[in-house]
Scaffold this motif. Structure first.
Motif, mmCIF file in Angstrom:
data_model
loop_
_atom_site.group_PDB
_atom_site.id
_atom_site.type_symbol
_atom_site.label_atom_id
_atom_site.label_comp_id
_atom_site.label_asym_id
_atom_site.label_seq_id
_atom_site.Cartn_x
_atom_site.Cartn_y
_atom_site.Cartn_z
ATOM 1 N N VAL A 62 0.866 -1.180 0.000
ATOM 2 C CA VAL A 62 0.000 0.000 0.000
ATOM 3 C C VAL A 62 0.895 1.218 0.000
ATOM 4 C CG1 VAL A 62 -1.764 1.303 1.227
ATOM 5 C CG2 VAL A 62 -1.850 -1.196 1.218
ATOM 6 N N MET A 63 0.778 2.038 -1.043
ATOM 7 C CA MET A 63 1.540 3.274 -1.144
ATOM 8 C C MET A 63 0.652 4.435 -0.715
ATOM 9 S SD MET A 63 3.169 1.045 -3.096
ATOM 10 C CE MET A 63 4.838 0.722 -3.692
ATOM 11 N N ALA A 64 1.258 5.472 -0.125
ATOM 12 C CA ALA A 64 0.512 6.672 0.242
ATOM 13 C C ALA A 64 1.328 7.902 -0.100
ATOM 14 C CB ALA A 64 0.177 6.677 1.736
ATOM 15 N N CYS A 65 0.646 8.929 -0.590
ATOM 16 C CA CYS A 65 1.281 10.220 -0.822
ATOM 17 C C CYS A 65 0.215 11.274 -0.544
ATOM 18 C CB CYS A 65 1.804 10.324 -2.256
ATOM 19 S SG CYS A 65 2.851 11.771 -2.544
ATOM 20 N N VAL A 66 0.116 11.656 0.726
ATOM 21 C CA VAL A 66 -0.920 12.600 1.145
ATOM 22 C C VAL A 66 -0.263 13.899 1.618
ATOM 23 C CG1 VAL A 66 -2.678 10.841 1.553
ATOM 24 C CG2 VAL A 66 -1.060 11.370 3.379
ATOM 25 N N GLY A 67 -0.916 14.655 2.514
ATOM 26 C CA GLY A 67 -0.427 15.994 2.797
ATOM 27 C C GLY A 67 0.507 16.166 3.977
ATOM 28 N N ASN A 68 0.087 15.689 5.148
ATOM 29 C CA ASN A 68 0.855 15.952 6.362
ATOM 30 C C ASN A 68 0.621 14.836 7.386
ATOM 31 O OD1 ASN A 68 -1.696 16.503 7.555
ATOM 32 N ND2 ASN A 68 -1.553 18.651 6.946
ATOM 33 N N ASP A 69 1.109 15.032 8.602
ATOM 34 C CA ASP A 69 0.986 14.004 9.636
ATOM 35 C C ASP A 69 -0.462 13.583 9.856
ATOM 36 O OD1 ASP A 69 3.682 14.674 9.875
ATOM 37 O OD2 ASP A 69 3.656 14.623 12.079
ATOM 38 N N ASP A 70 -1.349 14.561 9.995
ATOM 39 C CA ASP A 70 -2.752 14.250 10.258
ATOM 40 C C ASP A 70 -3.396 13.531 9.084
ATOM 41 O OD1 ASP A 70 -2.603 15.367 12.784
ATOM 42 O OD2 ASP A 70 -3.364 17.318 12.148
ATOM 43 N N ASP A 71 -3.064 13.945 7.858
ATOM 44 C CA ASP A 71 -3.606 13.278 6.673
ATOM 45 C C ASP A 71 -3.153 11.825 6.630
ATOM 46 O OD1 ASP A 71 -4.863 15.603 5.767
ATOM 47 O OD2 ASP A 71 -3.107 16.244 4.631
ATOM 48 N N LEU A 72 -1.896 11.594 6.987
ATOM 49 C CA LEU A 72 -1.383 10.231 6.980
ATOM 50 C C LEU A 72 -2.115 9.382 8.009
ATOM 51 C CD1 LEU A 72 0.630 8.184 5.888
ATOM 52 C CD2 LEU A 72 2.266 8.974 7.607
ATOM 53 N N GLY A 89 1.875 -9.626 6.479
ATOM 54 C CA GLY A 89 2.981 -9.727 5.547
ATOM 55 C C GLY A 89 3.026 -8.646 4.491
ATOM 56 N N ALA A 90 1.952 -7.852 4.386
ATOM 57 C CA ALA A 90 1.933 -6.739 3.425
ATOM 58 C C ALA A 90 2.846 -5.622 3.931
ATOM 59 C CB ALA A 90 0.517 -6.216 3.230
ATOM 60 N N ILE A 91 3.167 -4.684 3.051
ATOM 61 C CA ILE A 91 4.083 -3.588 3.395
ATOM 62 C C ILE A 91 3.456 -2.259 3.023
ATOM 63 C CG2 ILE A 91 6.343 -2.540 2.938
ATOM 64 C CD1 ILE A 91 7.407 -5.360 2.379
ATOM 65 N N PHE A 92 3.499 -1.321 3.946
ATOM 66 C CA PHE A 92 3.015 0.046 3.711
ATOM 67 C C PHE A 92 4.217 0.907 3.337
ATOM 68 C CE2 PHE A 92 1.408 4.235 4.417
ATOM 69 C CZ PHE A 92 0.026 4.153 4.293
ATOM 70 N N VAL A 93 4.124 1.577 2.198
ATOM 71 C CA VAL A 93 5.206 2.445 1.714
ATOM 72 C C VAL A 93 4.683 3.868 1.713
ATOM 73 C CG1 VAL A 93 6.777 2.972 -0.175
ATOM 74 C CG2 VAL A 93 6.121 0.596 0.275
ATOM 75 N N ASP A 94 5.231 4.709 2.579
ATOM 76 C CA ASP A 94 4.729 6.076 2.723
ATOM 77 C C ASP A 94 5.631 7.073 2.010
ATOM 78 O OD1 ASP A 94 3.302 8.308 3.529
ATOM 79 O OD2 ASP A 94 4.520 8.536 5.339
ATOM 80 N N HIS A 95 5.093 7.697 0.959
ATOM 81 C CA HIS A 95 5.833 8.708 0.205
ATOM 82 C C HIS A 95 5.556 10.131 0.697
ATOM 83 C CE1 HIS A 95 7.411 5.845 -2.610
ATOM 84 N NE2 HIS A 95 6.220 5.448 -3.003
ATOM 85 N N THR A 96 4.702 10.276 1.693
ATOM 86 C CA THR A 96 4.396 11.592 2.240
ATOM 87 C C THR A 96 5.606 12.139 2.997
ATOM 88 O OG1 THR A 96 2.190 10.690 2.659
ATOM 89 C CG2 THR A 96 2.659 12.885 3.539
ATOM 90 N N THR A 97 5.822 13.445 2.941
ATOM 91 C CA THR A 97 6.834 14.065 3.797
ATOM 92 C C THR A 97 6.173 14.407 5.122
ATOM 93 O OG1 THR A 97 8.066 14.983 1.928
ATOM 94 C CG2 THR A 97 8.421 16.003 4.075
#
Length: 293
Positions: A62-72, A89-97
């Motif tokens: 699961v990839m994510a690219c949202v806005g900020n800490d609260d959005d994440l 066993g799935a992996i979360f990949v967070d592209h948000t800064t």
């Protein structure tokens, strides 16, 4: 090929998710505005879901690219959050800064469900996302990074692992600090050239070939001289990122005077109505001070 979910279809996420489809993966997207998710599915050929949980069901990554800490937090936690639908066993990949603090917090929650976590903020802007040429800085367990790297390759020109969870976010802070100082220096130099009656674009072309060269000078000088800022990475987002970096620096007992000063200069740009302007709009401060705008 893998079964993927992508959460967040902003100027970065929309093309990044498309690159995953073009690489042959099965992609289901979620966006807070459902109409945009529907359009993406129509344009690109993937599918969409009404909640992060439903998008994440059965996904390997699961990839994510949202806005900020609260959005994440909002797309990860809760009954409709991604973790509620992710398999063991799935992996979360967070592209948000985001902050390293929220990254470590959410990674710990994910680990309780046997879900891996890779923090993977990106650099390269909208053009990098559209062209699949992002630089991606990662943190996480070695095996989680190794599994995610071939997936991330769909939109990266370089992906580097820097250590445990949070290391990617710390590296992104360094990136933003360096950008802020560079843009301020380019703004001062270009404005000096213009005030001296020089052809600032020619000056930028030459300086870019020497020790004074930088990505900002090579890629933003022309639009800065032409007073064009409706593109690129918004001032509002840069202030968010610099705030994260300054808070981290404070926790580490660091003195970051240039970063703090440039952050205040960006606050002035916001007051001028430039919150959505590109970060290169720092040069507008000089124009305003001299009643040129």
């Amino acid at each position: 090929m893998a079964k993927l979910a992508f959460l967040g279809l902003g100027v970065m996420g929309y093309p990044m998710a498309a690159h995953l489809v073009n690489a042959g993966h099965s992609v289901t997207v979620y966006n807070r505005t459902t109409a945009k998710a529907e359009k993406w599915a129509s344009d690109i050929g993937g599918s969409f879901a009404p909640t992060p949980r439903e998008a994440a069901e059965g996904a390997d990554f699961v990839m994510a690219c949202v806005g900020n800490d609260d959005d994440l937090r909002s797309v990860v936690e809760g009954d409709d959050g991604a973790l509620a639908g992710m398999k063991s066993g799935a992996i979360f990949v967070d592209h948000t800064t985001v902050s390293a603090l929220v990254t470590r917090e959410l990674a710990a929650v994910a680990a309780q469900q046997d879900v891996g976590w890779v923090d993977a903020p990106v650099s390269g802007g909208q053009a990098g996302a559209e062209n699949g040429q992002l630089a991606i800085m990662c943190g996480g367990a070695d095996d989680h990074f190794a599994a995610a790297k071939p997936i991330i390759a769909a939109y990266s020109k370089g992906t580097v692992h820097f250590g445990d969870v949070g290391s990617g976010q710390l590296t992104k802070m360094v990136n933003q600090v360096c950008i802020a100082g560079a843009i301020q220096a380019v703004s001062e130099g270009l404005y000096m050239a213009m005030q001296a009656g020089l052809d600032a674009k020619k000056v930028a072309d030459l300086v870019s070939q020497g020790a004074g060269g930088s990505w900002q000078l090579a890629n933003r000088a022309g639009t800065m001289v032409d007073n064009e800022f409706n593109h690129g990475f918004a001032v509002d987002w840069m202030r968010k990122d610099l705030g994260i970096a300054l808070a981290q620096g404070k926790d580490m007992g660091l003195s970051m005077p240039v970063t703090a000063l440039v952050d205040q200069f960006y606050a002035e740009v916001q007051q001028m109505g430039g919150g959505r302007w590109d970060t290169s709009s720092l040069i507008q401060r000089f124009r305003k001070m001299n009643d040129e705008i």
